[in-house]
Design an enzyme around this catalytic site. Structure first.
Site, PDB file in Angstrom:
ATOM      1  CG  ASP A  33      17.935  58.897  -8.400  1.00 42.33           C
ATOM      2  OD1 ASP A  33      18.906  58.429  -7.611  1.00 42.33           O
ATOM      3  OD2 ASP A  33      17.616  58.245  -9.383  1.00 42.33           O
ATOM      4  NE  ARG A  36      25.479  57.778  -4.647  1.00 41.51           N
ATOM      5  CZ  ARG A  36      25.989  56.502  -4.687  1.00 41.51           C
ATOM      6  NH1 ARG A  36      26.964  56.242  -4.107  1.00 41.51           N
ATOM      7  NH2 ARG A  36      25.605  55.439  -5.287  1.00 41.51           N
ATOM      8  CG  ASN A  81      20.553  54.886   0.565  1.00 39.02           C
ATOM      9  OD1 ASN A  81      19.782  55.737   0.550  1.00 39.02           O
ATOM     10  ND2 ASN A  81      20.790  54.424  -0.988  1.00 39.02           N
TER      11      ASN A  81
END
Length: 310
Positions: A33, A36, A81
């Site tokens: 995680d 981004r 996703n």
């Protein structure tokens, strides 16, 4: 100077953690995680974050092999996703193809006999990703020293649902009686090949949830969970070792609890149950504080009480 000092401190802390770690979990599962968010913090776009995360993944694979982990599962792409921007996903799919083929050809993968497998609804993936998955699996299918599971198009709830439907179909076809359904009937329908119970889940990025990841193999095994704040590309060996230490503390607590429960039962169970309770106490006696460890007389007293209860 400050950066140099920080590196010295980090290295010293890593050495300390290495000395404190005395064992290794068999199966570690990682939720990768923060790729981004890391990219945004660097002023980059999501693909750069995913590529930086892929470098961390390679390091973690090495760390697992160094300490004796036998299976690593990476939560790489969930079914949710697919809802992300198409351009972002296409760049990630390109990276997956590149890394899968790169791994399948890497000398260290073949030297360490790493078996690469994909788990999830892989039929939902683009053809080029499925082709890369097939290539990596074919190139490593004969290895069994270390298993690398890559969770792609994965959703833990959907896997359980599909397995349950498969069992229901067998019952409807009179191939399986309801009272004969066992754990193995669910497990062999979850994935094409066996997956070990999960001992430790690691999640970086600051979120404290397991996001429907391997619920059957993790929750059922009461896996230890380690949450930490660094984004996945920033995840360090010290963070990894802290996760292993969390697993060790969890395992020690589990052994201590089992011993205490078994000791409490010694004076209140029947003969068949008594043998099991004494066996547990014998196995985990050293996990108890010295003030709680039973001596031979206590165990014999429990044995006598058990016979009296019969």
């Amino acid at each position: 100077m400050k950066r140099w000092l920080r590196r010295r401190v980090d290295a010293a802390y890593e050495r300390l953690l290495s000395r404190e770690v005395s064992g290794a979990p068999t199966h570690v599962a990682v939720i990768q995680d923060g790729n981004r968010r890391y990219a945004r913090s660097q002023g980059d776009d999501a693909p750069e974050g995913h590529r930086a995360g892929a470098e961390t993944t390679e390091r973690v694979l090495e760390w697992c092999q160094d300490i004796g982990v036998e299976e690593l599962t990476l939560y790489t792409f969930s079914t949710e996703n697919f809802e992300r921007p198409a351009a972002e996903n296409e760049a990630l799919f390109d990276l997956l193809c590149e890394k899968l083929r790169e791994f399948a050809e890497a000398d260290r993968v073949h030297e360490n006999e790493v078996c690469i497998r994909a788990i999830g609804e892989t039929e939902m993936l683009p053809d080029r990703v499925r082709d890369a998955v097939d290539y990596a699996e074919r190139r490593t299918r004969d290895y069994d020293a270390f298993v690398l599971n890559i969770a792609l198009a994965y959703g833990g709830r959907s896997r359980l649902l599909n397995a349950t439907r498969g069992v229901a179909d067998c019952v409807a076809a009179d191939e399986l009686a309801p009272d004969e359904i066992g754990v193995e009937d669910i497990e062999r329908r979850l994935y094409d090949q066996p997956v070990r119970d999960v001992d430790l889940i690691i999640r970086p990025g600051g979120e404290e949830r397991t996001s429907n990841f391997l619920p059957w193999h993790a929750n059922g095994n009461e896996a230890a969970v380690f949450f930490c704040t660094p984004y996945w590309p920033e995840f360090s060996k010290a963070d990894f070792l802290r996760g292993i230490r969390t697993y060790e503390h969890r395992a020690e607590s589990w052994r201590r609890t089992r011993a205490r429960r078994a000791l409490a039962l010694l004076g209140a169970v029947s003969e068949p149950e008594l043998a099991e309770a004494r066996s547990i106490v014998d196995r985990f006696r050293d996990s108890l504080p010295s003030s709680e460890r039973p001596d031979a007389e206590t165990l014999e007293a429990g044995d006598s009480n058990g016979r009296a209860a019969d």
